[in-house]
Design an enzyme around this catalytic site. Sequence first.
Site, PDB file in Angstrom:
ATOM      1  N   ARG A 231      60.687  38.300  45.522  1.00  0.00           N
ATOM      2  CA  ARG A 231      60.443  38.516  46.763  1.00  0.00           C
ATOM      3  C   ARG A 231      61.441  39.512  47.350  1.00  0.00           C
ATOM      4  O   ARG A 231      62.476  39.427  47.051  1.00  0.00           O
ATOM      5  CB  ARG A 231      60.487  37.191  47.706  1.00  0.00           C
ATOM      6  CG  ARG A 231      60.221  37.437  49.160  1.00  0.00           C
ATOM      7  CD  ARG A 231      60.454  36.281  50.052  1.00  0.00           C
ATOM      8  NE  ARG A 231      59.776  35.169  49.495  1.00  0.00           N
ATOM      9  CZ  ARG A 231      60.244  33.982  49.665  1.00  0.00           C
ATOM     10  NH1 ARG A 231      61.462  33.632  50.518  1.00  0.00           N
ATOM     11  NH2 ARG A 231      59.375  32.828  49.408  1.00  0.00           N
TER      12      ARG A 231
ATOM     13  N   LYS B  15      49.650  45.056  49.735  1.00  0.00           N
ATOM     14  CA  LYS B  15      49.073  45.245  48.555  1.00  0.00           C
ATOM     15  C   LYS B  15      47.740  46.041  48.191  1.00  0.00           C
ATOM     16  O   LYS B  15      46.847  46.024  48.841  1.00  0.00           O
ATOM     17  CB  LYS B  15      49.255  43.833  47.734  1.00  0.00           C
ATOM     18  CG  LYS B  15      48.817  44.028  46.271  1.00  0.00           C
ATOM     19  CD  LYS B  15      49.195  42.525  45.716  1.00  0.00           C
ATOM     20  CE  LYS B  15      48.921  42.440  44.171  1.00  0.00           C
ATOM     21  NZ  LYS B  15      49.516  41.573  43.498  1.00  0.00           N
TER      22      LYS B  15
ATOM     23  N   ARG C  96      47.766  37.576  38.024  1.00  0.00           N
ATOM     24  CA  ARG C  96      48.961  37.149  37.298  1.00  0.00           C
ATOM     25  C   ARG C  96      49.460  35.572  37.400  1.00  0.00           C
ATOM     26  O   ARG C  96      49.044  35.136  38.871  1.00  0.00           O
ATOM     27  CB  ARG C  96      50.027  38.002  37.702  1.00  0.00           C
ATOM     28  CG  ARG C  96      50.155  39.558  36.906  1.00  0.00           C
ATOM     29  CD  ARG C  96      51.214  40.538  37.343  1.00  0.00           C
ATOM     30  NE  ARG C  96      52.469  39.828  36.630  1.00  0.00           N
ATOM     31  CZ  ARG C  96      53.476  39.415  37.440  1.00  0.00           C
ATOM     32  NH1 ARG C  96      53.417  39.615  38.974  1.00  0.00           N
ATOM     33  NH2 ARG C  96      54.441  38.894  37.338  1.00  0.00           N
TER      34      ARG C  96
HETATM   35  C1  BTN Z   1      47.706  40.436  40.206  1.00  0.00           C
HETATM   36  O1  BTN Z   1      48.119  41.282  41.069  1.00  0.00           O
HETATM   37  O2  BTN Z   1      47.788  39.315  40.506  1.00  0.00           O
HETATM   38  C2  BTN Z   1      46.988  41.161  39.228  1.00  0.00           C
HETATM   39  C3  BTN Z   1      45.525  41.280  39.163  1.00  0.00           C
HETATM   40  C4  BTN Z   1      44.693  41.934  38.407  1.00  0.00           C
HETATM   41  C5  BTN Z   1      43.273  42.136  38.680  1.00  0.00           C
HETATM   42  C6  BTN Z   1      42.378  42.632  37.584  1.00  0.00           C
HETATM   43  S1  BTN Z   1      40.868  43.152  38.233  1.00  0.00           S
HETATM   44  C7  BTN Z   1      40.129  43.360  36.620  1.00  0.00           C
HETATM   45  C8  BTN Z   1      40.925  42.563  35.720  1.00  0.00           C
HETATM   46  N1  BTN Z   1      40.118  41.590  35.463  1.00  0.00           N
HETATM   47  C9  BTN Z   1      40.776  40.120  35.845  1.00  0.00           C
HETATM   48  O3  BTN Z   1      40.169  39.126  35.877  1.00  0.00           O
HETATM   49  N2  BTN Z   1      41.753  40.602  36.365  1.00  0.00           N
HETATM   50  C10 BTN Z   1      42.204  41.929  36.364  1.00  0.00           C
END
Ligand code: BTN
Length: 312
Positions: A310, A178, A113
Amino acid sequence: MSAINSILERLSDGQAHSLRELEALPGMEATVLAASLDTLAAWSVEIERVGDRVRWRSPRPLLSEAAIRSHFGAGCPEVDLRLSVDSTNQRLRERFAHGRVCLAEHQSAGRGRRGRVWASPAFANLYLSVGWRFSGGLEGLSGLSLAVGLAAAEALQSFCEPPIGVKWPNDLYVEGRKLGGVLVETVARGDDLNVVAGLGVNVLMEQASPEVDQPWTTLARHGGERDRNRIAAALLRALTSLFRAAPAGIATLLETAWPTRDLSLGRAVTVFTEEGRSEGIGSGIDEQGRLLVATAGGTRRFQVGDVSLRLA
Ligand code: BTN
């Protein structure tokens, strides 16, 4: 089956095998073997070389479409299982189809994100995306990205001893570390909304790459399931059921499950937005999935987007 799959299947016993033996695998040649071993090294897969023998130091069963289908049972969606992609979300966006799923063993440009990188080591975790077309407008879909995280937490709970909490909007945490994250990307087409919901879950990873800048954990560390095919099937079942039940199912899930998993509820929080920072006490979410924070100046609502939260 790809050359890399056949090599890893042969090395999955953790024993040393000679290059000659690997070259004799169906469809393998010395040049293909050498290129495949180079690729595995580039993905940081720990293949040890001693003379003309090689050994996979931490062998793991590979993802398998047949195993996922069998764990899912009837009604399994179309699964596009890749060895390596840039990003499963990106691949699905480029080849969008309603109900299509993309999974990969490795992502070269995994996305998180807010423009962040999602480190995606090979054969260790789950990287999966589901494409879904919602017809008939956006009504009732505003809480979708929170509901995806919540549905994933509910599905993963049976594979993890300690409780899985959700940090608004959709980060999954276990004991302050996480476990996984969600990236929901949408494209509006007239009255339709094409959604690509991506999920990354740490399962077996033993060490993280330097770009991971926060405490992390894995299901395996919490006495959980190690079989990624079983976990993938459970996640796919949870997400497809949620999407089928939308929009009413989104509201129901948020109402019933959010308060029990909300990590910010009753805690001091700081919210960072483009306008600055706000401090207050986490007070749950509203019906649109906006974060409620009780501040000195009254309750403020924050929309999912370029906001970061946070916890104290
Ligand atoms: C986050 O916490 O920032 C979100 C992470 C999301 C990762 C997943 S892995 C599968 C899909 N493909 C990506 O490029 N991102 C999501």
